[in-house]
Design an enzyme around this catalytic site. Sequence first.
Site, PDB file in Angstrom:
ATOM      1  CB  CYS A   2       9.211  46.442  83.799  1.00  0.00           C
ATOM      2  SG  CYS A   2       9.407  45.454  82.312  1.00  0.00           S
ATOM      3  NE  ARG A  27      12.616  49.132  87.956  1.00  0.00           N
ATOM      4  CZ  ARG A  27      13.482  48.404  88.640  1.00  0.00           C
ATOM      5  NH1 ARG A  27      14.352  48.995  89.422  1.00  0.00           N
ATOM      6  NH2 ARG A  27      13.490  47.093  88.565  1.00  0.00           N
ATOM      7  CD1 TRP A  77      14.539  46.426  79.300  1.00  0.00           C
ATOM      8  CD2 TRP A  77      14.505  48.558  78.703  1.00  0.00           C
ATOM      9  NE1 TRP A  77      15.701  46.689  78.635  1.00  0.00           N
ATOM     10  CE2 TRP A  77      15.711  47.985  78.250  1.00  0.00           C
ATOM     11  CE3 TRP A  77      14.247  49.916  78.430  1.00  0.00           C
ATOM     12  CZ2 TRP A  77      16.668  48.711  77.560  1.00  0.00           C
ATOM     13  CZ3 TRP A  77      15.211  50.636  77.737  1.00  0.00           C
ATOM     14  CH2 TRP A  77      16.401  50.036  77.323  1.00  0.00           C
ATOM     15  CG  ASN A 101      10.646  44.212  86.980  1.00  0.00           C
ATOM     16  OD1 ASN A 101      11.194  44.006  85.896  1.00  0.00           O
ATOM     17  ND2 ASN A 101      11.295  44.618  88.057  1.00  0.00           N
ATOM     18  N   GLY A 102      10.237  41.323  85.286  1.00  0.00           N
ATOM     19  CA  GLY A 102      11.058  40.115  85.341  1.00  0.00           C
ATOM     20  C   GLY A 102      10.794  39.239  84.136  1.00  0.00           C
ATOM     21  CD  GLU A 481      34.780  49.215  77.983  1.00  0.00           C
ATOM     22  OE1 GLU A 481      35.007  49.606  76.832  1.00  0.00           O
ATOM     23  OE2 GLU A 481      33.855  49.679  78.675  1.00  0.00           O
ATOM     24  CE  LYS A 485      33.486  52.970  80.031  1.00  0.00           C
ATOM     25  NZ  LYS A 485      33.028  52.153  78.980  1.00  0.00           N
ATOM     26  CD  GLU A 488      33.460  56.685  77.576  1.00  0.00           C
ATOM     27  OE1 GLU A 488      33.469  55.644  78.246  1.00  0.00           O
ATOM     28  OE2 GLU A 488      32.505  57.027  76.865  1.00  0.00           O
ATOM     29  CG  HIS A 504      56.856  45.389  68.657  1.00  0.00           C
ATOM     30  ND1 HIS A 504      57.948  44.854  68.025  1.00  0.00           N
ATOM     31  CD2 HIS A 504      56.200  44.338  69.212  1.00  0.00           C
ATOM     32  CE1 HIS A 504      57.949  43.538  68.164  1.00  0.00           C
ATOM     33  NE2 HIS A 504      56.893  43.192  68.893  1.00  0.00           N
ATOM     34  CE  LYS A 600      24.301  55.050  77.900  1.00  0.00           C
ATOM     35  NZ  LYS A 600      25.565  54.410  78.290  1.00  0.00           N
TER      36      LYS A 600
HETATM   37  O1  M6R Z   1      24.998  52.590  71.757  1.00  0.00           O
HETATM   38  P1  M6R Z   1      26.260  51.987  71.213  1.00  0.00           P
HETATM   39  O2  M6R Z   1      26.704  50.791  71.953  1.00  0.00           O
HETATM   40  O3  M6R Z   1      26.172  51.733  69.736  1.00  0.00           O
HETATM   41  O4  M6R Z   1      27.351  53.113  71.431  1.00  0.00           O
HETATM   42  C1  M6R Z   1      28.653  52.969  70.968  1.00  0.00           C
HETATM   43  C2  M6R Z   1      29.568  53.963  71.620  1.00  0.00           C
HETATM   44  O5  M6R Z   1      29.171  55.270  71.332  1.00  0.00           O
HETATM   45  C3  M6R Z   1      29.611  53.785  73.149  1.00  0.00           C
HETATM   46  O6  M6R Z   1      29.970  52.486  73.494  1.00  0.00           O
HETATM   47  C4  M6R Z   1      30.612  54.759  73.791  1.00  0.00           C
HETATM   48  O7  M6R Z   1      31.910  54.434  73.400  1.00  0.00           O
HETATM   49  C5  M6R Z   1      30.452  54.756  75.309  1.00  0.00           C
HETATM   50  N1  M6R Z   1      30.384  56.099  75.786  1.00  0.00           N
HETATM   51  C6  M6R Z   1      31.543  54.046  76.004  1.00  0.00           C
HETATM   52  O8  M6R Z   1      31.481  54.157  77.382  1.00  0.00           O
END
Ligand code: M6R
Length: 605
Positions: A2, A27, A77, A101-102, A481, A485, A488, A504, A600
């Site tokens: 928060c 936040r 939050w 906050n916390g 992952e 990263k 992306e 394989h 996002k």
């Molecule tokens: O909000 P969500 O976790 O459901 O989103 C899922 C994906 O769209 C999200 O993880 C996406 O792959 C990210 N950009 C990864 O960094």
Amino acid sequence: MCGIVGYIGKKEKKEIILNGLKELEYRGYDSSGMAVMEKENDNIEYFKAVGKIKNLKEKTKDFTSNGQGIAIGHTRWATHGKPTEINAHPHYGEYSFVIHNGIIENYKEIKEDLEKKGVKFLSQTDTEVIVYLFENILKTETNPFKAFEKTVEKLIGSFAILLITKANEDKIFFAKNAVPLIVATNENNEILFSSSDAPIIGMANDAMYLDDGTYGEAEFGKVRFFKNGKEIHPPRKALPKDRNFAQKEGFRFFMEKEIYEQSDVATETLMGRIKNDQIHLDEIDLNMFDGINNIILCACGTSYHAALTASYLFERVAKTRTKVEIASEFRYKDPVLDKDSLFIAISQSGETADTLEALKIAKNNGLKTLAICNVDNSSIVRLANNVLLTRAGIEKGVASTKAFTTQVLTLWMVVLYLAHIKKTLSENELKNEVKSILKVPKILKVPDGLQDKIHRLSKHYLHGHGFFFIGRDVFFPLALEGALKLKEISYLHAEGYASGEMKHGPIALVDERLFTIALLPQNILYDKTRSNVEEIVARDGFVFAISPKEFDLSDDFIKTSDQKHYMCEFFEMLVILQLFALEISIRLGNDVDMPRNLAKSVTVE
Ligand code: M6R
């Protein structure tokens, strides 16, 4: 996470609070509120609104506060209780108001005690106990500041607190532990409080960034700080000049800030959920696992990688059959769903269309459901029968970092909770798991020199014809992952692969211009993975090895620490992979926080 602000001075207090909260909106913004007390009028005016700060602005449009006075404001939050007006801060007793906050870990015990003394609580929050505890202590302790000091002594958990009371009209009492609180003063005798420096830039030249355990009292022109009952004098630090820079807390990118925040948010994720070597998930129904023989984990993107990671743990540790589904595939495959399956939807935003639809299918088929989510009151949270919030705070970088960390941590706790119910671990084994999970916040701290080292070696990876991230067991989803990263934010082609699968097919791609990022933990399948990496080395592939064990054959190497649990190694390597992607993206001059073609929150199919 928060945001809190406070002000003592002669200026229009409402504007200062609203402007400050606007700066802290990143936040959290599910609700907000403020309380203002003017010197010549000992009435405390307060306002609360659900949603963004603009709603609080609208609510306070006819209110002005002139003359000397004090004011506190909060943007929330949610962690305990839904984002409603009642749960919004400030919380009040009979004559005092508090913002916080916390998380107060022992709020239940305090609440029960106060209820026995006749206190009627309005909200579902942990915060409300602070103000009632203060007023209760003030019944026997005549000095309001002493009563505040005694209140703080009784609180366990993380807190930045500002409290105002008609029992001492000129003062703001404050306390700080494990979450940030900054105090600034200026030549106009004004006193300013904030969770980060952005709101006070331009109003003071320097500020005091309080240490844990600090508390005190402030009035016009004067602040006193204490720690363990003794007066202290916190050092002053110059404030940054640039607000945008301040929002990122000195980091160049939100993603970078969020990588560095992981240690703190992991503490929040665990807070109150581990007691006496056991997992306590008070938010979920006690009978959630009754009759459950299977788990279905469903998600997209990074959240899907968290699901894959957890699937290894559910099977190995909780001995429960587990399936992992990509939400967009699950939706249209006419899945066979049995009522003895628990459906777990994992999502940072709680709004991902594919995951939401998959959850609806599970619910419509009569399955019990659990959401692991970062955003309270999101569509997925509202729909699921049970919810565990991951408490990562707002994640701004499109490339998810801290959300993933907190998802994996939360899922690991669910696994241990289930293992306890099913007795698949001995008491000692469970104790060891809990000991390991508690180490994670420390492991996530970025060590000195690591980012510099990764920055230096990242220049080797700007060309070439692609990347393979490889690992076994949970290090396979971690490899996925790491690759996600990188692609992306660098726009370079990267794949995650199970080390044992390389032979394989993909090994045909190996040459000196193909980069392999090899995850070689010491606690699980080290020799097997090493053999797979040697097969790549033998074909002249360019290898970047990450391991606690020396690996002479690699072209680049980062030595990790000597951990005793593979999940601890997992989190250490995760940070390295995140920084690796970040540094390559920066070198390529890409927009780290808003990479091309992405959003996002993916609310479309
Ligand atoms: O909000 P969500 O976790 O459901 O989103 C899922 C994906 O769209 C999200 O993880 C996406 O792959 C990210 N950009 C990864 O960094």
